[in-house]
Write a protein that holds these residues in place. Sequence first.
Motif, mmCIF file in Angstrom:
data_model
loop_
_atom_site.group_PDB
_atom_site.id
_atom_site.type_symbol
_atom_site.label_atom_id
_atom_site.label_comp_id
_atom_site.label_asym_id
_atom_site.label_seq_id
_atom_site.Cartn_x
_atom_site.Cartn_y
_atom_site.Cartn_z
ATOM 1 N N ARG A 179 0.768 -1.241 0.091
ATOM 2 C CA ARG A 179 -0.046 -0.115 0.042
ATOM 3 C C ARG A 179 0.947 1.159 -0.189
ATOM 4 N NH1 ARG A 179 -3.732 1.861 5.271
ATOM 5 N NH2 ARG A 179 -5.457 2.969 4.088
ATOM 6 N N GLU A 180 2.072 1.269 0.500
ATOM 7 C CA GLU A 180 2.821 2.367 0.776
ATOM 8 C C GLU A 180 3.982 2.403 -0.373
ATOM 9 O OE1 GLU A 180 4.601 1.421 4.402
ATOM 10 O OE2 GLU A 180 2.780 1.951 5.649
ATOM 11 N N GLY A 181 3.690 1.476 -1.444
ATOM 12 C CA GLY A 181 4.777 1.212 -2.458
ATOM 13 C C GLY A 181 6.023 0.768 -2.291
ATOM 14 N N ARG A 182 6.159 -0.228 -1.166
ATOM 15 C CA ARG A 182 7.302 -1.015 -0.752
ATOM 16 C C ARG A 182 6.907 -2.502 -1.152
ATOM 17 N NH1 ARG A 182 8.890 -0.261 5.117
ATOM 18 N NH2 ARG A 182 6.627 -0.292 5.317
ATOM 19 N N MET A 183 8.003 -3.121 -1.376
ATOM 20 C CA MET A 183 7.938 -4.337 -1.674
ATOM 21 C C MET A 183 7.681 -5.423 -0.490
ATOM 22 S SD MET A 183 8.784 -5.540 -5.050
ATOM 23 C CE MET A 183 9.516 -7.062 -4.908
ATOM 24 N N PRO A 184 6.808 -6.450 -0.545
ATOM 25 C CA PRO A 184 6.420 -7.126 0.497
ATOM 26 C C PRO A 184 7.690 -7.954 1.052
ATOM 27 C CG PRO A 184 5.448 -8.152 -1.550
ATOM 28 C CD PRO A 184 6.167 -6.680 -1.933
ATOM 29 N N GLU A 185 7.233 -8.525 2.038
ATOM 30 C CA GLU A 185 8.586 -9.324 2.688
ATOM 31 C C GLU A 185 8.591 -10.462 1.911
ATOM 32 O OE1 GLU A 185 7.808 -9.769 6.905
ATOM 33 O OE2 GLU A 185 7.406 -7.479 7.272
ATOM 34 N N LEU A 186 9.818 -10.917 1.394
ATOM 35 C CA LEU A 186 9.906 -12.141 0.526
ATOM 36 C C LEU A 186 10.772 -13.252 1.180
ATOM 37 C CD1 LEU A 186 10.183 -10.271 -2.946
ATOM 38 C CD2 LEU A 186 8.052 -11.036 -1.833
ATOM 39 N N GLU A 187 11.640 -12.932 2.060
ATOM 40 C CA GLU A 187 12.541 -13.589 2.669
ATOM 41 C C GLU A 187 12.042 -14.909 3.276
ATOM 42 O OE1 GLU A 187 12.456 -10.620 3.747
ATOM 43 O OE2 GLU A 187 13.786 -9.634 2.385
ATOM 44 N N PRO A 188 12.331 -16.131 2.891
ATOM 45 C CA PRO A 188 11.769 -17.370 3.575
ATOM 46 C C PRO A 188 11.629 -17.441 4.842
ATOM 47 C CG PRO A 188 13.442 -17.845 1.926
ATOM 48 C CD PRO A 188 13.490 -16.443 2.148
ATOM 49 N N GLU A 189 10.521 -17.749 5.461
ATOM 50 C CA GLU A 189 10.270 -17.866 7.067
ATOM 51 C C GLU A 189 9.246 -19.159 7.156
ATOM 52 O OE1 GLU A 189 8.169 -15.118 10.319
ATOM 53 O OE2 GLU A 189 9.456 -14.286 8.811
ATOM 54 N N PRO A 190 9.529 -20.095 7.427
ATOM 55 C CA PRO A 190 8.866 -21.288 7.481
ATOM 56 C C PRO A 190 7.428 -21.090 8.134
ATOM 57 C CG PRO A 190 10.943 -21.954 8.058
ATOM 58 C CD PRO A 190 10.986 -20.332 8.104
ATOM 59 N N ASP A 191 7.471 -20.784 9.428
ATOM 60 C CA ASP A 191 6.077 -20.521 9.928
ATOM 61 C C ASP A 191 5.236 -19.306 9.682
ATOM 62 O OD1 ASP A 191 6.907 -22.939 11.391
ATOM 63 O OD2 ASP A 191 8.067 -21.758 12.870
ATOM 64 N N ALA A 192 5.649 -18.717 8.728
ATOM 65 C CA ALA A 192 4.871 -17.287 8.352
ATOM 66 C C ALA A 192 3.738 -17.625 7.704
ATOM 67 C CB ALA A 192 5.600 -16.490 7.414
ATOM 68 N N ASP A 193 2.539 -16.560 7.422
ATOM 69 C CA ASP A 193 1.564 -16.760 7.007
ATOM 70 C C ASP A 193 1.492 -16.283 5.715
ATOM 71 O OD1 ASP A 193 1.493 -14.119 7.526
ATOM 72 O OD2 ASP A 193 -0.338 -14.057 8.459
ATOM 73 N N PHE A 194 2.846 -15.649 4.993
ATOM 74 C CA PHE A 194 2.856 -15.012 3.701
ATOM 75 C C PHE A 194 4.003 -15.646 3.056
ATOM 76 C CE2 PHE A 194 4.431 -12.027 0.960
ATOM 77 C CZ PHE A 194 3.552 -11.431 0.232
ATOM 78 N N HIS A 195 3.992 -16.182 2.015
ATOM 79 C CA HIS A 195 5.218 -16.777 1.285
ATOM 80 C C HIS A 195 5.194 -16.363 -0.329
ATOM 81 C CE1 HIS A 195 5.839 -19.790 4.860
ATOM 82 N NE2 HIS A 195 4.428 -19.545 4.765
ATOM 83 N N PHE A 196 6.407 -16.230 -0.406
ATOM 84 C CA PHE A 196 6.771 -15.928 -1.896
ATOM 85 C C PHE A 196 7.622 -17.071 -2.975
ATOM 86 C CE2 PHE A 196 9.518 -13.843 -5.118
ATOM 87 C CZ PHE A 196 8.528 -13.825 -6.576
ATOM 88 N N VAL A 197 7.051 -17.773 -3.734
ATOM 89 C CA VAL A 197 7.836 -18.887 -4.522
ATOM 90 C C VAL A 197 8.104 -18.231 -5.720
ATOM 91 C CG1 VAL A 197 7.530 -20.944 -5.458
ATOM 92 C CG2 VAL A 197 6.387 -20.626 -3.315
ATOM 93 N N ARG A 198 9.503 -18.163 -6.110
ATOM 94 C CA ARG A 198 9.799 -17.280 -7.113
ATOM 95 C C ARG A 198 10.139 -18.465 -8.225
ATOM 96 N NH1 ARG A 198 15.234 -13.538 -7.835
ATOM 97 N NH2 ARG A 198 14.961 -13.292 -10.274
ATOM 98 N N VAL A 199 9.675 -18.283 -9.442
ATOM 99 C CA VAL A 199 9.531 -18.940 -10.365
ATOM 100 C C VAL A 199 9.307 -18.286 -11.591
ATOM 101 C CG1 VAL A 199 8.437 -21.125 -11.752
ATOM 102 C CG2 VAL A 199 8.186 -20.821 -9.183
ATOM 103 N N ASP A 200 10.184 -18.263 -12.438
ATOM 104 C CA ASP A 200 10.672 -17.371 -13.685
ATOM 105 C C ASP A 200 9.448 -17.879 -14.963
ATOM 106 O OD1 ASP A 200 11.821 -15.094 -12.577
ATOM 107 O OD2 ASP A 200 13.784 -15.982 -12.784
ATOM 108 N N ASP A 201 9.747 -19.035 -15.129
ATOM 109 C CA ASP A 201 9.062 -19.473 -16.448
ATOM 110 C C ASP A 201 7.580 -19.777 -16.197
ATOM 111 O OD1 ASP A 201 9.240 -21.247 -18.975
ATOM 112 O OD2 ASP A 201 8.466 -22.740 -17.824
ATOM 113 N N PRO A 202 6.693 -19.410 -16.861
ATOM 114 C CA PRO A 202 5.334 -19.383 -16.596
ATOM 115 C C PRO A 202 4.738 -20.741 -16.854
ATOM 116 C CG PRO A 202 5.543 -18.437 -19.012
ATOM 117 C CD PRO A 202 6.836 -18.670 -18.108
ATOM 118 N N GLU A 203 5.211 -21.845 -17.520
ATOM 119 C CA GLU A 203 4.763 -23.118 -17.475
ATOM 120 C C GLU A 203 5.126 -23.908 -16.273
ATOM 121 O OE1 GLU A 203 2.782 -24.034 -19.767
ATOM 122 O OE2 GLU A 203 3.101 -21.984 -20.933
#
Length: 759
Positions: A522-546
């Motif tokens: 909302r403030e124009g900053r990237m969300p927290e993307l660092e892996p954190e096993p017990d977190a409720d928010f995760h980012f899985v980086r995959v560049d290829d769409p398939e």
Amino acid sequence: MDPPPQQTPLPLGAPGAPAGSRGAAPAEAEQLSGVVERVTFHSEETGFCVLRMKLPRRRELATLVGRAASVSPGEHVSAEGRWVQDRQHGLQFRAEALRVSTPASEAGIERYLGSGLIRGIGPELARRLVASFGQAVFDVIENEPARLREVAGVGEVRAARLVAAWADQKRVREIMVFLHTHGVGTSRAVRIYKTYGEEAIEKIREDPYCLARDVWGIGFATADALAERLGIEKTAAARLRAGLRFVLGEALSEGHCGLPGEELLARATRVLGVERALVEAALAGELAAGALVRDSAGGESCAFLPHLYGLERGAAARLRELAVGRPPWPAIDAERALPWVEERLGLHLAESQRRALATALRSKLLILTGGPGVGKTTLVQALLEILAAKGVQSALAAPTGRAAKRLSEATGREARTLHRLLEVDPRSGGFKRGERHPLACDLAVVDEVSMLDVPLLAALLRAVPVHAALVLIGDPDQLPAVGPGQVLADAIGSGALPVVRLHEVFRQASASRIVRSAHRVREGRMPELEPEPDADFHFVRVDDPEEAARRLLTVVKDRIPERFGLDPIRDVQVLCPMRRGSLGARQLNLELQAALNPGGGGEERVERFGQAFAPGDKVMQVENDYEKDVYNGDLGFVGRIDPLERELVVEFDGRRVPYAFEDLDQLVLAYATTVHKAQGSEYPAVVIPIHTQHYPMLKRNLLYTAITRGRRLVVLIGQRRALGIAVRSHEAERRWTRLGDWLAQAAQGSPGSPPAAST
């Protein structure tokens, strides 16, 4: 004409040499007639069909390819066309013109009636009907329906249903034939009949452009093609006027309430394909006749459709009227009320909430806004508790069923959808509640106001009694309404209405990575993307769409159920920035359906309008249906499918709603849906694909809205680059509206306008 090699010459309709043979003159059109033995394929959308035909004095079945509005086994077909030798499918008759008529033989009649064409008649009942009445069965159904009760198993109710189904089928077929004759696809014939009834053909002949105005799913291009076939000139005034109204109608679907004059002329000139001067003259005529309205919006001269223009103007006036005066309860001492409600509810209100609650207690109209975790729900709960002790009667509502349910759970009080609160009239599509029959309440509380479009806001405001107070709750940083207008943003931005903005994220909410990430976006900053096993928010980086699609399937089907114990169909929702593409809702729905409900239903599976539905499938309603009492965005699950009754039943929150097969274009698969369709809803887990193929839709408010839909878990899958594009794309597309202008103008004329509060 010579027959094909090693074939016996046949009588009328016999195959000849393959059309287009080198050195041969084009074959003259031939006639073919026979009985349909089997419908190999038939598209309700285009009418294209492949039929297996029984021809006179020929043992082998012949293949006919053509277009028919409707066709069933047992019917008699007369066709004009040519025999061709298809490389893949062999010898077939390609019909240029095709006429279908009801069968005459008893065998044909039995096959016809038992084909499933008429709801309620299957093969066994068809056999009994023909055994009882022979070739006179059609005459009995039409002219002597009481005799149907002579057939075993047919009572009064079933007989009435058969007669009604036969009449509907016959009238619909006439409309379909008319449309097909004039080059229109047949899938909307039933909908046209429901709109216009028996006058459908006459109505269309008088004004073919009425289809684009009145019938969902039929656009200007379809109506325009039909108009051309009916002899309407390209430069006809009726066409030019219809084109202007169509362009403004399309603008409504983009969220605009009107368009600047230059943009309207440019769009209409492209659509109509005529000289601009003709469109300018048509626009001047429409404005002079009052069919369109000219006014300014955001400093630009714009054109508006009169009905929507009036709704926006009326809504602005009503908001100002409701904001004036004292609330309908006696003055409340906040210093005493706040400690009382804290003890009663077991709450500890922060200083910002205490100030906001004190403001709410003395306001007749209040807009309460802020992001996730800032205590909006707690504030509303406390407000309702204090006012209930004073005998104040409240009405709570939200635009969607899921949002209303969430509001009810949060406050402990009944909340309804706005459509149910305002009491939809299924016959008119309007609301029973209004100025003459207002809501029976002293306070109306409406959540998720960012979703309200101008027509729904206007209907709500008409129904709120003048003496009552109104609290509007929403987050203007989310996506605006799908319909026309930007109600919440305009109301806040006008400075004319009292606004309480909550900013402080409370300790419990701040522990959630979902909440923190949403506020960062909302403030124009990237969300927290660092892996954190017990977190409720995760980012899985995959560049290829398939690969991203494959990873998404694994996360939904296996990882989330194993790790969090959530049901992959009922608890997990995939939210896509757009429908198209390999990571769009349309394609992911097919892959998720195959993964989560493989072969569901077996033979019960039904295919209509390019989609297949099976028991267990998650589906979404995509238009308001007042008769069924289901609305755009409602989620349900397919239950029973009855091929004999030609009916599919969907369960919406414990309520079973039947759909005729011809109404299944109201539903789409909903394992994946767009973020826009998820507005106002929350889900236990949300999975969001994000990739540069979504580039046109990568906006900050879309990403923020998607993240805030997840209650327990949010998983983003895709490219960091795409995520960055969305976060940086702050400029939302401008909407041309008048509501904010009218409110601001009224405020300038009233020096004592209530100030906004920020806490």
